[in-house]
Motif scaffolding. Sequence first.
Motif, short mmCIF file in Angstrom:
data_model
loop_
_atom_site.label_atom_id
_atom_site.label_comp_id
_atom_site.label_asym_id
_atom_site.label_seq_id
_atom_site.Cartn_x
_atom_site.Cartn_y
_atom_site.Cartn_z
N UNK A 78 -7.74 9.79 -1.99
CA UNK A 78 -8.44 9.35 -0.62
C UNK A 78 -7.42 8.74 0.19
N UNK A 79 -7.61 9.30 1.47
CA UNK A 79 -6.34 8.71 2.26
C UNK A 79 -7.55 8.21 3.70
N UNK A 80 -7.00 7.01 4.04
CA UNK A 80 -8.09 6.44 5.25
C UNK A 80 -7.19 5.58 6.07
N UNK A 81 -7.82 5.16 6.97
CA UNK A 81 -7.04 4.12 7.88
C UNK A 81 -6.06 4.86 8.79
N UNK A 82 -5.73 4.17 9.81
CA UNK A 82 -4.60 4.82 10.88
C UNK A 82 -3.61 3.52 11.10
N UNK A 135 7.15 11.89 12.67
CA UNK A 135 6.13 11.46 12.98
C UNK A 135 5.84 9.97 12.72
N UNK A 136 5.23 9.23 13.40
CA UNK A 136 4.86 7.82 13.21
C UNK A 136 3.37 7.32 12.62
N UNK A 137 2.56 8.16 12.76
CA UNK A 137 1.58 8.00 12.33
C UNK A 137 1.09 8.08 10.87
N UNK A 138 0.37 7.08 9.96
CA UNK A 138 0.22 7.42 8.71
C UNK A 138 -1.22 6.86 8.28
N UNK A 139 -1.39 7.20 6.89
CA UNK A 139 -2.73 6.72 6.47
C UNK A 139 -2.32 6.09 5.21
N UNK A 140 -3.41 5.15 4.66
CA UNK A 140 -3.34 4.69 3.32
C UNK A 140 -3.71 5.66 2.30
N UNK A 141 -3.07 5.74 1.31
CA UNK A 141 -3.12 6.73 0.13
C UNK A 141 -3.59 6.18 -1.14
N UNK A 142 -4.62 6.33 -1.55
CA UNK A 142 -5.03 5.99 -3.11
C UNK A 142 -5.40 7.17 -3.96
N UNK A 143 -5.11 7.20 -5.19
CA UNK A 143 -5.45 8.09 -6.14
C UNK A 143 -6.71 7.50 -6.87
N UNK A 144 -7.65 8.71 -6.93
CA UNK A 144 -8.78 8.18 -7.61
C UNK A 144 -9.34 9.24 -8.49
N UNK A 145 -9.99 8.71 -9.40
CA UNK A 145 -10.44 9.53 -10.60
C UNK A 145 -11.43 10.90 -9.78
N UNK A 146 -11.53 11.96 -10.79
CA UNK A 146 -12.04 13.18 -10.43
C UNK A 146 -13.58 12.85 -10.24
N UNK A 147 -14.31 11.89 -10.85
CA UNK A 147 -15.77 11.70 -10.89
C UNK A 147 -16.03 10.94 -9.36
N UNK A 148 -15.07 10.54 -8.68
CA UNK A 148 -15.46 9.81 -7.42
C UNK A 148 -15.27 10.81 -6.23
N UNK A 187 0.95 -1.14 -0.07
CA UNK A 187 -0.02 0.08 -0.14
C UNK A 187 0.89 1.02 0.02
N UNK A 188 0.19 2.29 -0.66
CA UNK A 188 0.96 3.58 -0.60
C UNK A 188 0.52 4.21 0.76
N UNK A 189 1.39 5.04 1.43
CA UNK A 189 1.17 5.71 2.77
C UNK A 189 1.50 7.28 2.62
N UNK A 190 0.89 7.92 3.41
CA UNK A 190 1.32 9.25 3.45
C UNK A 190 1.06 9.63 4.89
#
Length: 397
Positions: A300-304, A275-288, A249-252
Amino acid sequence: MGFIYERATLILGAAHARDSSEGLFKGLQRPDPNKVVKVYTDMAPYATCFYTVPEWPYVMEYEPWHDSRLSERAWVMQEFTLSRRFVWSEENSLHWRCREELEAEPHLDTNYFDMIRPFHSLTRRWHVLVGEYCGKQLTYETDRLVALHGIVTALKTSYRKDQEYHFGIWLEGHDTLLTLFWSVRNLFADAPATGLTGIPSWSWASVAGTKSFGYRPEGRMKRYYYDDRGITAKNNGTELHFCAPIGVVQLCVDWDYLRKVDLARKKGVKSTARYRRMSIYVEIPSSKRTGSAETTDNAVRFGRLTLDYTIDVPSCPPPSDFTRHVVPLIRLDDKEDRRAEYMLVVESANKADGRKAYRRVGMGFIRRDAAFRTSDLAWGCWDTILSEMKTEDIVLV
């Protein structure tokens, strides 16, 4: 030493003392003996004598023992846990604790009955005990596992006879996961060097510092991603083996990083560049794109996900090339549309003999409940990631 504490008739503790030079009763003011009144009654056929003692100065101590200097020491935990009877003095009070009762002079109107823990309860609360233990002080970091050895030995000879124990973790189904899912609480500072060699990365003892344990919420339907062979230990307990899905997964940096930085500055914490806390980072099309807090620009970034080490924040802004493997281990859901996924974060650490292996570098979760309102878009991204994962025989070292 654990055997000594467990079989002792009584253990005394000077909980308020800074060191052994201050003694057991320093600062403890008992009632003036000259004010003790002797009373006689003539009740045939016996004459009775009893004493009336004036009330002690009333001092409320909301957390007796837990707020004391002595309780901050890691070695003392096994003394307190294993003892049958423990008497300790605070600055203004004296306390008694056995496996059935708690008493104090003067009497304290405070509820601390959670201190009466039947020893067998440790079979269900090991992650709670270890979580408390990790916040205590050690003069020598090499004692991190040794200072728990008395409790471990007592459990091995009683309530956990048939269970394996390796490097601070019991291999027994649900209990294993509760202790594997640990994370360092300090989000800004790197943990100090362990001072230990040979501790596998999956053990909480591999990293110093206060930690959180377990996964929440409880009481939901549980689905395990690994197969029914469970989690086993090999190579003298240094390796954990199980079969589970794994993917990259890609993280940020976590989306609320700036808020944490602001809070840290108010508390005087200066090392906010790491810093040590990250989120999963997923590129999405503009329509979403939804315009929610999870959606920024074209992603969109989500998760901890909390790493076992800190990273340089400028090195991984969204989007970034910072990637890691994740291993989902458990899913929880229910009929109220609440859902949670818990996973380990790992990176490659192949063995010298060429065998494929991974090193734990963190843990994380994705949740949708009252505290975390993960959107349908984020769950859709996660489900896509999950569907693309391959199931492997995982070796954690």
